[in-house]
Design a protein around this motif. Sequence first.
Motif, PDB file in Angstrom:
ATOM      1  N   SER A   1      -7.632  68.199   0.665  1.00 38.63           N
ATOM      2  CA  SER A   1      -8.063  66.553   0.333  1.00 38.63           C
ATOM      3  C   SER A   1      -6.934  65.987  -0.614  1.00 38.63           C
ATOM      4  O   SER A   1      -6.469  66.756  -1.203  1.00 38.63           O
ATOM      5  CB  SER A   1      -9.414  66.273  -0.362  1.00 38.63           C
ATOM      6  N   ALA A   2      -6.889  64.795  -0.507  1.00 38.23           N
ATOM      7  CA  ALA A   2      -5.932  64.054  -1.357  1.00 38.23           C
ATOM      8  C   ALA A   2      -6.463  63.977  -2.871  1.00 38.23           C
ATOM      9  O   ALA A   2      -7.737  63.943  -2.911  1.00 38.23           O
ATOM     10  CB  ALA A   2      -5.387  62.735  -0.781  1.00 38.23           C
ATOM     11  N   ARG A   3      -5.559  63.750  -3.706  1.00 41.78           N
ATOM     12  CA  ARG A   3      -6.176  63.346  -5.126  1.00 41.78           C
ATOM     13  C   ARG A   3      -5.090  62.259  -5.584  1.00 41.78           C
ATOM     14  O   ARG A   3      -4.099  61.891  -4.994  1.00 41.78           O
ATOM     15  CB  ARG A   3      -5.871  64.567  -6.143  1.00 41.78           C
ATOM     16  N   SER A   4      -5.642  61.529  -6.418  1.00 47.28           N
ATOM     17  CA  SER A   4      -4.955  60.274  -6.980  1.00 47.28           C
ATOM     18  C   SER A   4      -4.138  60.953  -8.109  1.00 47.28           C
ATOM     19  O   SER A   4      -4.399  61.484  -9.141  1.00 47.28           O
ATOM     20  CB  SER A   4      -5.894  59.211  -7.445  1.00 47.28           C
ATOM     21  N   ASP A   5      -2.672  61.093  -7.738  1.00 47.67           N
ATOM     22  CA  ASP A   5      -1.858  61.483  -8.787  1.00 47.67           C
ATOM     23  C   ASP A   5      -1.427  60.643  -9.668  1.00 47.67           C
ATOM     24  O   ASP A   5      -0.843  60.850 -10.853  1.00 47.67           O
ATOM     25  CB  ASP A   5      -0.457  61.614  -7.768  1.00 47.67           C
ATOM     26  N   THR A   6      -1.590  59.118  -9.527  1.00 43.05           N
ATOM     27  CA  THR A   6      -1.274  57.906 -10.391  1.00 43.05           C
ATOM     28  C   THR A   6      -2.364  57.191 -10.354  1.00 43.05           C
ATOM     29  O   THR A   6      -2.686  56.803  -9.336  1.00 43.05           O
ATOM     30  CB  THR A   6       0.034  57.606 -10.091  1.00 43.05           C
ATOM     31  N   ALA A   7      -2.943  56.784 -11.387  1.00 43.49           N
ATOM     32  CA  ALA A   7      -3.788  55.556 -11.433  1.00 43.49           C
ATOM     33  C   ALA A   7      -3.796  54.570 -12.531  1.00 43.49           C
ATOM     34  O   ALA A   7      -3.197  54.927 -13.652  1.00 43.49           O
ATOM     35  CB  ALA A   7      -5.185  56.308 -11.728  1.00 43.49           C
ATOM     36  N   MET A   8      -3.543  53.391 -12.205  1.00 42.58           N
ATOM     37  CA  MET A   8      -3.192  52.157 -13.091  1.00 42.58           C
ATOM     38  C   MET A   8      -4.218  51.070 -13.051  1.00 42.58           C
ATOM     39  O   MET A   8      -4.515  50.669 -11.701  1.00 42.58           O
ATOM     40  CB  MET A   8      -1.880  51.599 -12.993  1.00 42.58           C
ATOM     41  N   ILE A   9      -4.820  50.701 -13.940  1.00 41.00           N
ATOM     42  CA  ILE A   9      -5.507  49.340 -13.892  1.00 41.00           C
ATOM     43  C   ILE A   9      -5.019  48.091 -14.239  1.00 41.00           C
ATOM     44  O   ILE A   9      -4.127  48.285 -15.567  1.00 41.00           O
ATOM     45  CB  ILE A   9      -6.707  49.438 -14.876  1.00 41.00           C
ATOM     46  N   VAL A  10      -4.469  47.391 -13.343  1.00 37.21           N
ATOM     47  CA  VAL A  10      -3.781  46.206 -13.493  1.00 37.21           C
ATOM     48  C   VAL A  10      -4.614  44.850 -13.861  1.00 37.21           C
ATOM     49  O   VAL A  10      -5.345  44.503 -13.013  1.00 37.21           O
ATOM     50  CB  VAL A  10      -2.818  45.949 -12.259  1.00 37.21           C
ATOM     51  N   HIS A  11      -4.440  44.186 -15.137  1.00 40.17           N
ATOM     52  CA  HIS A  11      -5.227  43.350 -15.417  1.00 40.17           C
ATOM     53  C   HIS A  11      -4.288  41.641 -15.463  1.00 40.17           C
ATOM     54  O   HIS A  11      -3.237  41.898 -16.201  1.00 40.17           O
ATOM     55  CB  HIS A  11      -5.902  43.288 -16.794  1.00 40.17           C
ATOM     56  N   LEU A  12      -4.544  41.101 -14.456  1.00 43.87           N
ATOM     57  CA  LEU A  12      -3.793  39.744 -14.450  1.00 43.87           C
ATOM     58  C   LEU A  12      -4.557  38.636 -15.295  1.00 43.87           C
ATOM     59  O   LEU A  12      -5.524  38.335 -14.812  1.00 43.87           O
ATOM     60  CB  LEU A  12      -3.690  39.161 -12.821  1.00 43.87           C
ATOM     61  N   TYR A  13      -3.672  38.279 -16.319  1.00 44.65           N
ATOM     62  CA  TYR A  13      -4.170  37.227 -16.979  1.00 44.65           C
ATOM     63  C   TYR A  13      -4.263  35.871 -16.474  1.00 44.65           C
ATOM     64  O   TYR A  13      -3.725  35.743 -15.317  1.00 44.65           O
ATOM     65  CB  TYR A  13      -3.432  37.033 -18.486  1.00 44.65           C
ATOM     66  N   GLU A  14      -5.198  34.800 -16.893  1.00 40.06           N
ATOM     67  CA  GLU A  14      -5.630  33.597 -16.123  1.00 40.06           C
ATOM     68  C   GLU A  14      -4.081  33.047 -16.196  1.00 40.06           C
ATOM     69  O   GLU A  14      -3.477  33.199 -17.307  1.00 40.06           O
ATOM     70  CB  GLU A  14      -6.712  32.910 -17.308  1.00 40.06           C
ATOM     71  N   GLY A  15      -3.916  32.296 -14.983  1.00 41.07           N
ATOM     72  CA  GLY A  15      -2.430  31.716 -14.852  1.00 41.07           C
ATOM     73  C   GLY A  15      -1.391  32.621 -14.344  1.00 41.07           C
ATOM     74  O   GLY A  15      -0.360  32.210 -14.012  1.00 41.07           O
TER      75      GLY A  15
END
Length: 371
Positions: free
Chosen positions: A104-118
């Motif tokens: 099975s594959a695994r998630s080697d890298t994980a990022m939560i990207v938050h784009l601010y209003e605008g």
Amino acid sequence: MSDTRGTNGTSGSAPASGRRRRPPPRRRPLRIATWVVAGVVLAGGAGAGYLYFKLNGNIKGVDINQALGDDRPAQVDNGSEDILVLGSDSRAGANNKYGADEGSARSDTAMIVHLYEGRKTASVVSIPRDTLITRPECSKTGGGTSPEAHKVMFNESYELGGPACAVKTVESMTGIRMDHYIEVDFTGFKGLIDALGGVPITTTKAIHDKSSHLDLAAGTHTLNGEQSLGLVRTRHGVADGSDLGRIQLQQAFMKALMDRVNGLGVLSNPAKLIKVADRATRAITTDSELASVSGLKGLAESLGGLKSEHITMVTLPVQYAKSDANRVEPLDAQAALVWQALKADQPIPAAATKGSAGADTEAQGVVGSGS
């Protein structure tokens, strides 16, 4: 992870009321993919119809909404957006040169990207793959259901149930609904970097890692796809060999990559643009709402003014686990400050990462943009 803060500082974007309006489709470190796809549509001329069809056929989509149903955090309407970005370490097919396929594959890298209003500023929160978390009940990729599990590694969620379980786990950890999902695999990542002509970086120390096939002297380099992949995967070539140090290298490389894309002038070179767009769309899997040229184009247009210096990058506040020194566990009170800030569309406070094991590693400052 280093608290590499952009110019959103304390200004960020003002929160609106309580729910997030659902604007057009969008997203971020795959701004590479979305930006060049938008350029193809704009510059394709008489061949635009064929290119649109070809690029649409490249993009793989996963219906996260259908898979997870209604048992998710509520949408908010403050103009912000949150995207889960994963790097997949599947060893299947062309990726098997990086190790044997264990099933099975695994998630080697994980990022939560938050784009601010605008969409002028963004925050990125990296989640160490070895973080011990509580995984919610998930549907398994091969069928059946796996019950909630405690003290399991974060990246096992993807291995167990693919994108849907990874998204569900992040939403359970953060209380924040992920608006979009984007995944990049090893081979696609390499091809994209090569299509861009490499990424200039500067290293302040030599990096030598036989495991990731990386051998760099201190100085300025233009990394090809193989070298770039080695850099974002290296654990043993810098500092103490931990995942926390590797995350700092990944974050520095992502900024250098954004600078490269912004400085290339790809839109004025249709042949290069088409090549990059083809590689970019082949490299990614997205949620079904983004899985089209029009979806990615909408995202790219919304991110037109976002530059690397306007992005804050941090690592989830963690400490080394008492039960296993090779694992980390969240600092719950400080992690809560991170999620509260993002929910309110506010900058992440410095107090959230103070004292975190990922806030100051020996890898800090080793890699910077070479442009």
